[in-house]
Design a protein around this motif. Structure first.
Motif, PDB file in Angstrom:
ATOM      1  N   GLY A 150       0.674  -1.317   0.026  1.00 28.96           N
ATOM      2  CA  GLY A 150      -0.035  -0.144  -0.025  1.00 28.96           C
ATOM      3  C   GLY A 150       0.756   1.354   0.120  1.00 28.96           C
ATOM      4  N   ALA A 151       2.107   1.029   0.035  1.00 26.89           N
ATOM      5  CA  ALA A 151       3.074   2.245   0.096  1.00 26.89           C
ATOM      6  C   ALA A 151       3.777   2.365  -1.270  1.00 26.89           C
ATOM      7  CB  ALA A 151       4.011   2.273   1.177  1.00 26.89           C
ATOM      8  N   PRO A 152       4.467   3.390  -1.766  1.00 23.34           N
ATOM      9  CA  PRO A 152       5.010   3.667  -3.051  1.00 23.34           C
ATOM     10  C   PRO A 152       6.293   2.846  -2.776  1.00 23.34           C
ATOM     11  CG  PRO A 152       4.330   5.759  -2.240  1.00 23.34           C
ATOM     12  CD  PRO A 152       3.982   4.690  -1.330  1.00 23.34           C
ATOM     13  N   ALA A 153       6.786   2.060  -3.911  1.00 22.19           N
ATOM     14  CA  ALA A 153       8.223   1.457  -3.956  1.00 22.19           C
ATOM     15  C   ALA A 153       9.173   2.446  -3.556  1.00 22.19           C
ATOM     16  CB  ALA A 153       8.293   0.672  -5.047  1.00 22.19           C
ATOM     17  N   ARG A 154      10.227   1.862  -2.800  1.00 20.74           N
ATOM     18  CA  ARG A 154      11.310   2.647  -2.655  1.00 20.74           C
ATOM     19  C   ARG A 154      12.428   2.255  -3.758  1.00 20.74           C
ATOM     20  NH1 ARG A 154      15.920   2.409   1.589  1.00 20.74           N
ATOM     21  NH2 ARG A 154      15.075   0.201   1.997  1.00 20.74           N
ATOM     22  N   VAL A 155      12.905   3.421  -4.641  1.00 20.29           N
ATOM     23  CA  VAL A 155      13.788   3.001  -5.609  1.00 20.29           C
ATOM     24  C   VAL A 155      15.256   3.008  -4.962  1.00 20.29           C
ATOM     25  CG1 VAL A 155      14.697   4.042  -7.569  1.00 20.29           C
ATOM     26  CG2 VAL A 155      12.395   4.271  -7.295  1.00 20.29           C
ATOM     27  N   LEU A 156      15.930   1.837  -5.356  1.00 16.10           N
ATOM     28  CA  LEU A 156      17.276   1.778  -4.599  1.00 16.10           C
ATOM     29  C   LEU A 156      18.519   2.130  -5.766  1.00 16.10           C
ATOM     30  CD1 LEU A 156      16.901  -1.786  -2.771  1.00 16.10           C
ATOM     31  CD2 LEU A 156      16.615   0.666  -2.079  1.00 16.10           C
ATOM     32  N   VAL A 157      17.989   1.808  -6.985  1.00 19.34           N
ATOM     33  CA  VAL A 157      19.010   1.930  -8.230  1.00 19.34           C
ATOM     34  C   VAL A 157      18.154   2.292  -9.630  1.00 19.34           C
ATOM     35  CG1 VAL A 157      20.900   0.923  -9.701  1.00 19.34           C
ATOM     36  CG2 VAL A 157      20.917   0.738  -7.116  1.00 19.34           C
ATOM     37  N   GLU A 158      18.528   3.436 -10.170  1.00 16.14           N
ATOM     38  CA  GLU A 158      17.991   3.532 -11.404  1.00 16.14           C
ATOM     39  C   GLU A 158      19.310   3.796 -12.567  1.00 16.14           C
ATOM     40  OE1 GLU A 158      14.038   5.561 -12.150  1.00 16.14           O
ATOM     41  OE2 GLU A 158      15.461   6.875 -13.402  1.00 16.14           O
ATOM     42  N   GLN A 159      19.376   3.129 -13.409  1.00 11.95           N
ATOM     43  CA  GLN A 159      20.361   3.284 -14.406  1.00 11.95           C
ATOM     44  C   GLN A 159      19.957   3.421 -15.880  1.00 11.95           C
ATOM     45  OE1 GLN A 159      24.055   0.606 -12.124  1.00 11.95           O
ATOM     46  NE2 GLN A 159      22.952   0.068 -14.135  1.00 11.95           N
ATOM     47  N   ARG A 160      20.498   4.516 -16.640  1.00 18.40           N
ATOM     48  CA  ARG A 160      20.097   4.471 -18.180  1.00 18.40           C
ATOM     49  C   ARG A 160      21.278   4.477 -18.947  1.00 18.40           C
ATOM     50  NH1 ARG A 160      15.783   8.463 -18.938  1.00 18.40           N
ATOM     51  NH2 ARG A 160      16.947   9.332 -20.641  1.00 18.40           N
ATOM     52  N   TYR A 161      20.947   3.348 -19.716  1.00 14.72           N
ATOM     53  CA  TYR A 161      21.838   3.198 -21.061  1.00 14.72           C
ATOM     54  C   TYR A 161      21.328   3.538 -22.389  1.00 14.72           C
ATOM     55  CZ  TYR A 161      22.815  -0.492 -17.415  1.00 14.72           C
ATOM     56  OH  TYR A 161      23.285  -1.175 -16.326  1.00 14.72           O
ATOM     57  N   GLU A 162      22.311   4.468 -22.975  1.00 19.00           N
ATOM     58  CA  GLU A 162      22.384   4.864 -24.329  1.00 19.00           C
ATOM     59  C   GLU A 162      22.671   3.707 -25.246  1.00 19.00           C
ATOM     60  OE1 GLU A 162      24.324   8.395 -25.040  1.00 19.00           O
ATOM     61  OE2 GLU A 162      22.934   9.719 -23.663  1.00 19.00           O
ATOM     62  N   LEU A 163      21.660   3.120 -25.763  1.00 18.28           N
ATOM     63  CA  LEU A 163      21.892   1.746 -26.582  1.00 18.28           C
ATOM     64  C   LEU A 163      22.625   1.728 -27.833  1.00 18.28           C
ATOM     65  CD1 LEU A 163      18.470   0.029 -26.153  1.00 18.28           C
ATOM     66  CD2 LEU A 163      20.452   0.094 -24.810  1.00 18.28           C
ATOM     67  N   ASN A 164      22.750   3.131 -28.294  1.00 18.83           N
ATOM     68  CA  ASN A 164      23.744   3.103 -29.627  1.00 18.83           C
ATOM     69  C   ASN A 164      23.615   2.282 -30.596  1.00 18.83           C
ATOM     70  OD1 ASN A 164      24.772   5.842 -28.421  1.00 18.83           O
ATOM     71  ND2 ASN A 164      26.231   4.440 -26.946  1.00 18.83           N
ATOM     72  N   GLY A 165      22.304   1.586 -30.974  1.00 20.24           N
ATOM     73  CA  GLY A 165      22.213   0.781 -31.866  1.00 20.24           C
ATOM     74  C   GLY A 165      22.239  -0.728 -31.536  1.00 20.24           C
ATOM     75  N   ALA A 166      22.581  -0.864 -30.099  1.00 19.08           N
ATOM     76  CA  ALA A 166      22.426  -2.297 -29.791  1.00 19.08           C
ATOM     77  C   ALA A 166      21.133  -3.074 -29.751  1.00 19.08           C
ATOM     78  CB  ALA A 166      22.884  -2.305 -28.035  1.00 19.08           C
ATOM     79  N   GLN A 167      21.065  -4.172 -30.047  1.00 18.38           N
ATOM     80  CA  GLN A 167      19.651  -4.840 -30.001  1.00 18.38           C
ATOM     81  C   GLN A 167      19.471  -5.871 -28.946  1.00 18.38           C
ATOM     82  OE1 GLN A 167      17.309  -3.717 -32.222  1.00 18.38           O
ATOM     83  NE2 GLN A 167      18.868  -2.300 -32.916  1.00 18.38           N
TER      84      GLN A 167
END
Length: 230
Positions: A150-167
């Motif tokens: 019933g409470a919002p999830a607590r974010v521990l890690v958030e990572q962003r990857y620029e894929l640069n064409g990766a599939q």
């Protein structure tokens, strides 16, 4: 404890202001100087000064005290005490001042080494649709504690990857500090892929990265956003 030389080459050149070095005496008989300062963006730093090298550790969230970390090197301070860990079970327990704290060398033979404070989470992200990703797509991985009903999830890690064409399948990894978790923590890993600010694929179920408290590979299968309930 010997800090890996490669990591020590991360010299504290990003400090915004000169740090004040404080002397610490450690339980292995060594001495260490730690400087506390901030980078150009105002983020707190702890700089470890060795004989001819220095390494800067940015401050990260901690359950108690103050925690600094870069790569596998971790420094936890609380009052006049500091614990320095290289991520491989090697520890120095240090105290500010000239007299070293009691050495653990007198511990009974066979005493197990301290466990690492890090949890390494990894796996892959994929989807079943036969659609190629554009070169500038962005993958976001988020690790959350969803234990509180019933409470919002607590974010521990958030990572962003620029894929640069990766599939797909696309590998990912994330590091969680155990100090951020309590005994009731329930971890979940989610992922999403965006292109030019628009959501293209998203995970629609709970993926747990732990089994019996130990990390296991996580293979996340995304759904096209058009078929995901919103």
């Amino acid at each position: 404890m010997k800090i890996p030389a490669l990591l020590l080459l991360l010299v504290a050149c990003s400090a915004h202001a000169a740090d004040d070095r404080l002397p610490y005496a450690c339980d292995n008989g060594s001495r260490l100087e730690i400087g506390f300062s901030a980078d150009a963006e105002g983020r707190a730093l702890a700089t470890l000064h060795f004989a001819d090298e220095a390494v800067a550790l940015p401050q990260v969230p901690a359950a108690s005290g103050v925690l600094y970390r870069r790569g596998e090197i971790r420094l936890h301070t609380k009052g006049d005490d500091a614990v320095l860990e290289d991520g491989k079970g090697n520890l120095r327990r240090c105290t500010r001042g000239a007299v070293p704290p009691p050495s653990p060398a007198s511990a009974p033979a066979g005493t197990p080494a301290a466990a690492s404070s890090f949890i390494e989470i990894g796996g892959t992200v994929s989807y079943l649709a036969r659609i190629a990703l554009p070169p500038n797509a962005i993958l976001t991985i988020r690790v959350q504690d969803i234990a509180r009903a019933g409470a919002p999830a607590r974010v521990l890690v958030e990572q962003r990857y620029e894929l640069n064409g990766a599939q797909v399948p696309i590998p990912f990894s994330a590091t969680i500090d155990r100090d951020l978790l309590d005994n009731k923590a329930r971890l979940s890993v989610s992922a999403r892929i965006e292109h030019r600010g628009k959501l293209r694929f998203i995970s629609d179920r709970v993926y747990s990265p732990l089994k019996d408290g130990q990390p296991v590979p996580v293979d996340i299968v995304l759904k096209p956003v058009a078929t995901t309930a919103r």
